[in-house]
Scaffold this motif. Structure first.
Motif, PDB file in Angstrom:
ATOM      1  N   PRO A  54      19.516  29.983  22.961  1.00 50.13           N
ATOM      2  CA  PRO A  54      20.936  29.611  23.051  1.00 50.13           C
ATOM      3  C   PRO A  54      21.202  28.268  22.376  1.00 50.13           C
ATOM      4  O   PRO A  54      20.261  27.599  21.937  1.00 50.13           O
ATOM      5  CB  PRO A  54      21.141  29.487  24.559  1.00 50.13           C
ATOM      6  CG  PRO A  54      19.824  28.941  25.030  1.00 50.13           C
ATOM      7  CD  PRO A  54      18.773  29.639  24.194  1.00 50.13           C
ATOM      8  N   SER A  55      22.463  27.876  22.320  1.00 53.49           N
ATOM      9  CA  SER A  55      22.841  26.568  21.806  1.00 53.49           C
ATOM     10  C   SER A  55      23.795  25.906  22.780  1.00 53.49           C
ATOM     11  O   SER A  55      24.792  26.493  23.189  1.00 53.49           O
ATOM     12  CB  SER A  55      23.526  26.698  20.438  1.00 53.49           C
ATOM     13  OG  SER A  55      24.023  25.438  20.030  1.00 53.49           O
ATOM     14  N   ARG A  56      23.474  24.685  23.158  1.00 46.94           N
ATOM     15  CA  ARG A  56      24.329  23.946  24.095  1.00 46.94           C
ATOM     16  C   ARG A  56      25.544  23.325  23.397  1.00 46.94           C
ATOM     17  O   ARG A  56      26.460  22.870  24.054  1.00 46.94           O
ATOM     18  CB  ARG A  56      23.513  22.859  24.794  1.00 46.94           C
ATOM     19  CG  ARG A  56      22.450  23.432  25.726  1.00 46.94           C
ATOM     20  CD  ARG A  56      21.601  22.327  26.327  1.00 46.94           C
ATOM     21  NE  ARG A  56      20.604  22.856  27.235  1.00 46.94           N
ATOM     22  CZ  ARG A  56      20.781  23.026  28.549  1.00 46.94           C
ATOM     23  NH1 ARG A  56      21.942  22.717  29.089  1.00 46.94           N
ATOM     24  NH2 ARG A  56      19.822  23.503  29.310  1.00 46.94           N
ATOM     25  N   ARG A  57      25.501  23.254  22.075  1.00 50.01           N
ATOM     26  CA  ARG A  57      26.619  22.754  21.265  1.00 50.01           C
ATOM     27  C   ARG A  57      26.981  21.302  21.605  1.00 50.01           C
ATOM     28  O   ARG A  57      28.144  20.910  21.586  1.00 50.01           O
ATOM     29  CB  ARG A  57      27.854  23.654  21.440  1.00 50.01           C
ATOM     30  CG  ARG A  57      27.609  25.135  21.106  1.00 50.01           C
ATOM     31  CD  ARG A  57      27.265  25.338  19.640  1.00 50.01           C
ATOM     32  NE  ARG A  57      26.945  26.714  19.324  1.00 50.01           N
ATOM     33  CZ  ARG A  57      27.838  27.618  18.901  1.00 50.01           C
ATOM     34  NH1 ARG A  57      29.094  27.280  18.752  1.00 50.01           N
ATOM     35  NH2 ARG A  57      27.448  28.841  18.629  1.00 50.01           N
ATOM     36  N   TRP A  58      25.959  20.516  21.882  1.00 48.35           N
ATOM     37  CA  TRP A  58      26.221  19.101  22.190  1.00 48.35           C
ATOM     38  C   TRP A  58      26.760  18.348  20.981  1.00 48.35           C
ATOM     39  O   TRP A  58      27.348  17.273  21.126  1.00 48.35           O
ATOM     40  CB  TRP A  58      24.936  18.443  22.700  1.00 48.35           C
ATOM     41  CG  TRP A  58      24.687  18.687  24.158  1.00 48.35           C
ATOM     42  CD1 TRP A  58      25.257  19.645  24.944  1.00 48.35           C
ATOM     43  CD2 TRP A  58      23.790  17.952  24.991  1.00 48.35           C
ATOM     44  NE1 TRP A  58      24.764  19.551  26.222  1.00 48.35           N
ATOM     45  CE2 TRP A  58      23.875  18.532  26.276  1.00 48.35           C
ATOM     46  CE3 TRP A  58      22.933  16.879  24.785  1.00 48.35           C
ATOM     47  CZ2 TRP A  58      23.109  18.051  27.364  1.00 48.35           C
ATOM     48  CZ3 TRP A  58      22.175  16.406  25.846  1.00 48.35           C
ATOM     49  CH2 TRP A  58      22.277  16.977  27.119  1.00 48.35           C
ATOM     50  N   GLU A  59      26.544  18.883  19.774  1.00 47.08           N
ATOM     51  CA  GLU A  59      27.063  18.197  18.587  1.00 47.08           C
ATOM     52  C   GLU A  59      28.586  18.129  18.610  1.00 47.08           C
ATOM     53  O   GLU A  59      29.180  17.315  17.896  1.00 47.08           O
ATOM     54  CB  GLU A  59      26.552  18.913  17.329  1.00 47.08           C
ATOM     55  CG  GLU A  59      27.292  20.181  16.939  1.00 47.08           C
ATOM     56  CD  GLU A  59      26.952  21.395  17.794  1.00 47.08           C
ATOM     57  OE1 GLU A  59      27.539  22.482  17.575  1.00 47.08           O
ATOM     58  OE2 GLU A  59      26.083  21.253  18.692  1.00 47.08           O
TER      59      GLU A  59
ATOM     60  N   ASN B 285      13.859  20.040  22.157  1.00 42.92           N
ATOM     61  CA  ASN B 285      14.180  20.785  20.934  1.00 42.92           C
ATOM     62  C   ASN B 285      15.451  21.614  21.048  1.00 42.92           C
ATOM     63  O   ASN B 285      16.187  21.796  20.065  1.00 42.92           O
ATOM     64  CB  ASN B 285      13.024  21.720  20.589  1.00 42.92           C
ATOM     65  CG  ASN B 285      12.664  22.670  21.727  1.00 42.92           C
ATOM     66  OD1 ASN B 285      12.209  22.217  22.774  1.00 42.92           O
ATOM     67  ND2 ASN B 285      12.861  23.948  21.542  1.00 42.92           N
ATOM     68  N   GLN B 286      15.742  22.136  22.250  1.00 47.70           N
ATOM     69  CA  GLN B 286      16.843  23.092  22.404  1.00 47.70           C
ATOM     70  C   GLN B 286      18.225  22.468  22.275  1.00 47.70           C
ATOM     71  O   GLN B 286      19.227  23.190  22.240  1.00 47.70           O
ATOM     72  CB  GLN B 286      16.727  23.751  23.787  1.00 47.70           C
ATOM     73  CG  GLN B 286      16.807  22.750  24.923  1.00 47.70           C
ATOM     74  CD  GLN B 286      16.725  23.396  26.287  1.00 47.70           C
ATOM     75  OE1 GLN B 286      17.502  24.295  26.582  1.00 47.70           O
ATOM     76  NE2 GLN B 286      15.804  22.942  27.118  1.00 47.70           N
ATOM     77  N   TYR B 287      18.320  21.171  22.173  1.00 50.22           N
ATOM     78  CA  TYR B 287      19.622  20.503  22.153  1.00 50.22           C
ATOM     79  C   TYR B 287      20.150  20.271  20.737  1.00 50.22           C
ATOM     80  O   TYR B 287      21.279  19.822  20.567  1.00 50.22           O
ATOM     81  CB  TYR B 287      19.527  19.164  22.895  1.00 50.22           C
ATOM     82  CG  TYR B 287      19.190  19.340  24.354  1.00 50.22           C
ATOM     83  CD1 TYR B 287      20.187  19.404  25.320  1.00 50.22           C
ATOM     84  CD2 TYR B 287      17.875  19.482  24.767  1.00 50.22           C
ATOM     85  CE1 TYR B 287      19.878  19.586  26.659  1.00 50.22           C
ATOM     86  CE2 TYR B 287      17.557  19.671  26.100  1.00 50.22           C
ATOM     87  CZ  TYR B 287      18.561  19.721  27.046  1.00 50.22           C
ATOM     88  OH  TYR B 287      18.263  19.922  28.375  1.00 50.22           O
TER      89      TYR B 287
END
Length: 679
Positions: free
Chosen positions: A309-314, A278-280
């Motif tokens: 937090p957000s990993r900002r993989w987008e 979910n966190q991604y």
């Protein structure tokens, strides 16, 4: 080195805040996803530090070890023979906080492989200042968790490892924040997730193993989030819930995400559970209204664009923006099956086994030949599940057996205690009958394309298994993690890690299976299927171990003399040696010591005599324990060493294993005299 912060996140024990941030996106700092009004038991009752070491357990056959069930006789039986001496004889090591491995005298250990080691022929040596995705996809990934070992011969084997998540502070020199990462660094992190297959060789006929340096190494592989295709099978494959712009047919998923534990099947494949996916994802606030409740039930933020937090993989791959691709998240949270012996075959995601935050899956062959897989959903107040295949296991027919997990029946557990509600007071004090125990039912959720949950189709039940469990009033558990059957007795053991929210505010209170309020230390659950039938729908259960300091009167070790028992906190993974002893790995020790590996008999007069076998470095979690079938080698994954708030690659909190900066690694431990581990 700073003291670990009080645990505000994932484990509820004493895990550091950095672990909470990266492993599960600070899950415990967010609202509990399970807001159902399922009843809890209170409502339904009566209706030596000289050597470095490492380890974990699993037990295969085929001359080396690894499968959850023997490949030739994969049924559980109380009469199953033991190939080991059986009695645990090692002297327990004391709790400690040293930056090393500690194992008993008479044992030794060695690193098998570490993050960044080349595994694909021609891969470059690891250089922290020259990291690229192109390099990482050919090197061993980060944060190794589950380990499976599949034999090729007496002296060759394939190691299969999960790479659960990344700690960017501990990976990149000069790291500042997740938001400041370059796209190139994000792609390195994506490449460091996933799985690895690595060929091993035995060292001079001993219990030591190392990465194979000779031969074609044709089996070595990396599965990553960047470009590895995974095939969806089962009832959900091809349906609208898993179709995306990039995959309009809904049958092919790029990558596997946040893989935690797993298991080795009787037919020599490896199962891997996708957990905190979910966190991604971002953009949950902009999905269609009908999708928001489903996403929220899996912990995906739907009120703001970015989770914290957000990993900002987008930024690297648009598919992680749910505002644009609302069904991408539905393609994660499955059980993955990898065939390490077929390097050209795509791995698969089995939708018939249900979608939730899988810790892993372990398979046993039932009396009628069908296989049963036991699974835990690793979050506070989540459920235990069982899958039973439609088809029967055929010894020696590997092609047929590869289809067993594609169709079957999915169940969720409801447990009932047998003690008066007033005797479950939340302290952990035993009730008057001297045991936490009771009966249980496996509630049928779906069989094939038929749903047994009112208002939900079969596809919806499988894709949103948590909601189905809510609807049928399954029992809320204290973080059910690894669940594994004993091949010697047929009994099933589940690690319930902890739950500091038990009984807090409006959360579910203590019950007989989860008997402590604000549970910091966890417990072990033992399930006995009625009549020994793993395809059945009823069982009895008990808590043989209620973890914590043995000096605490509200701990329990199967009635054994607690003055002889090692302290244990936060059980995470369970496994067995060939004699049937239970081995327990911990994650988040809340007793001011490093995590470790423990062992106890589960039969006979020594049942409950738990003793500590090893510890891992500060900040690390003990993962993967895998004991070979000859009991001569124990593999353990040391995940996130030095994962302590304030630590960076430049200023590490641990320098294990090489004395420079912390690196996740796999270690093998063996007995110096060549005898069986532990015995």
């Amino acid at each position: 080195m700073p003291d670990p912060l009080p645990m505000p996140g994932h484990s509820g024990g004493a895990r550091d805040a950095m672990t909470c941030l990266y492993r599960c996106g600070n899950a415990c700092a967010h609202p509990i996803p399970n807001t159902s009004d399922n009843p809890y038991f209170g409502d339904i009752v009566n209706a030596a530090m000289s050597r470095r070491g490492v380890i974990r357990a699993g037990a295969l056959v085929l001359g080396l070890g690894g499968a959850t069930v023997p490949a030739t006789a994969a049924t559980a039986s109380p009469a199953a023979p033991s190939t080991g001496a059986g009695e645990l004889t090692f002297k327990p090591i004391p709790p400690n906080t040293l930056d090393t491995f500690i194992v008993p005298n008479g044992y030794d250990s060695a690193v098998v492989i570490r993050w960044g080691d080349p595994i694909i022929p021609g891969a470059p040596a690891f250089d922290p200042d020259r990291q690229t995705a192109q390099r990482q996809v050919r090197q061993f990934g980060f944060n190794n968790d589950f380990l499976g070992v599949v034999p090729l011969s007496r002296d060759r084997a394939l190691l299969v490892a999960n790479h659960e998540y990344t700690n960017e502070e501990l990976m990149f020199p000069g790291f500042t924040t997740l938001e400041a990462m370059t796209v190139g660094q994000i792609e390195v992190a994506m490449a460091a997730h996933g799985m690895s297959v690595v060929e091993l060789e035995r060292v001079a006929g001993t219990g030591q193993w190392r990465q194979a340096k000779s031969g074609r190494l044709k089996y070595n592989r990396r599965f990553t989030m960047l470009a590895t295709p995974f095939r969806l099978d089962g009832p959900v494959a091809g349906t609208p819930l898993v179709r995306t712009a990039a995959d309009p047919r809904g049958v092919s998923v790029t990558g596997t995400l946040n893989n935690c534990a797993g298991g080795v099947t009787p037919w020599g494949t490896v199962l891997s559970g996708e957990e905190n996916f979910n966190q991604y994802f971002v953009g949950g606030d902009a999905v269609p209204a009908a999708d928001k409740a489903r996403l929220s039930r899996y912990g995906i933020t739907t009120t703001t664009r970015y989770p914290s937090p957000s990993r900002r993989w987008e930024r690297a791959q648009e598919r992680f923006d749910l505002a644009k691709h609302p069904h991408e998240a539905n393609r994660f949270g499955w059980i993955v099956e990898v065939d390490p012996l077929s390097p050209d075959e795509p791995p698969r995601k089995h939708t018939a086994m249900g979608r939730f935050k899988h810790e892993g899956a372990n398979v046993i062959v039932a009396k009628d030949g069908r296989v049963a897989a036991y699974m835990g959903d690793d979050e506070r107040f989540e459920y235990l599940y069982k899958f039973v295949s439609d088809k029967k296991y055929r010894p020696g027919d590997r092609r047929h057996n590869l289809t067993l997990l594609e169709s079957g029946t999915l169940y969720v557990a409801r447990l009932t205690g047998d003690s008066p509600a007033a005797e479950i007071d939340g302290t952990g004090k035993l009730p008057s009958d001297g045991a936490f125990d009771g009966t249980g039912t496996w509630i049928k959720l779906v069989a094939g394309d038929r749903s047994f949950v009112p208002g939900m189709t079969a596809v919806e039940v499988l894709t949103f298994a948590r909601l189905a469990g809510d609807a049928v009033k399954a029992t809320k558990m204290d973080r059910p993690e690894d669940v594994q059957p004993s091949l010697r007795t047929g009994r099933i053991y589940a690690a319930l890690t902890n739950n500091t929210n038990r009984g807090v505010g409006t959360n579910a209170g203590p019950d007989e299976a989860n008997p402590r309020r604000e549970n910091r230390h966890g417990q072990i659950l033992e399930i006995v299927e009625a009549g020994g039938d793993h395809t059945g729908e009823s069982f009895t259960w008990s808590l043989p171990i209620v973890c914590g300091d043995p000096a605490d009167p509200n701990t329990y070790f199967a009635g054994y003399d607690k003055t002889a028992v090692s302290p244990i906190s936060c059980p995470d993974n369970v496994a067995f040696d060939s004699a049937g002893n239970l081995w327990i790995a911990t994650d988040g020790n809340a007793l001011d010591s490093n995590d470790g590996l423990f062992a106890t008999p589960i039969e006979g007069p020594a049942r409950g005599h738990l003793r500590q076998f090893l510890t891992v470095p500060p900040g690390a979690e003990t993962c993967g324990p895998f004991i070979t079938s000859d009991d001569r080698s124990v593999f353990v994954a040391v995940q996130h060493p030095g994962e302590i708030t304030g630590a960076t690659m430049d200023k590490p909190a641990s320098t294990w294993p090489d004395g420079d900066y912390a690196k996740p690694a796999v270690v093998v431990t063996w007995r110096l005299d060549g005898g069986p581990i532990g015995s």
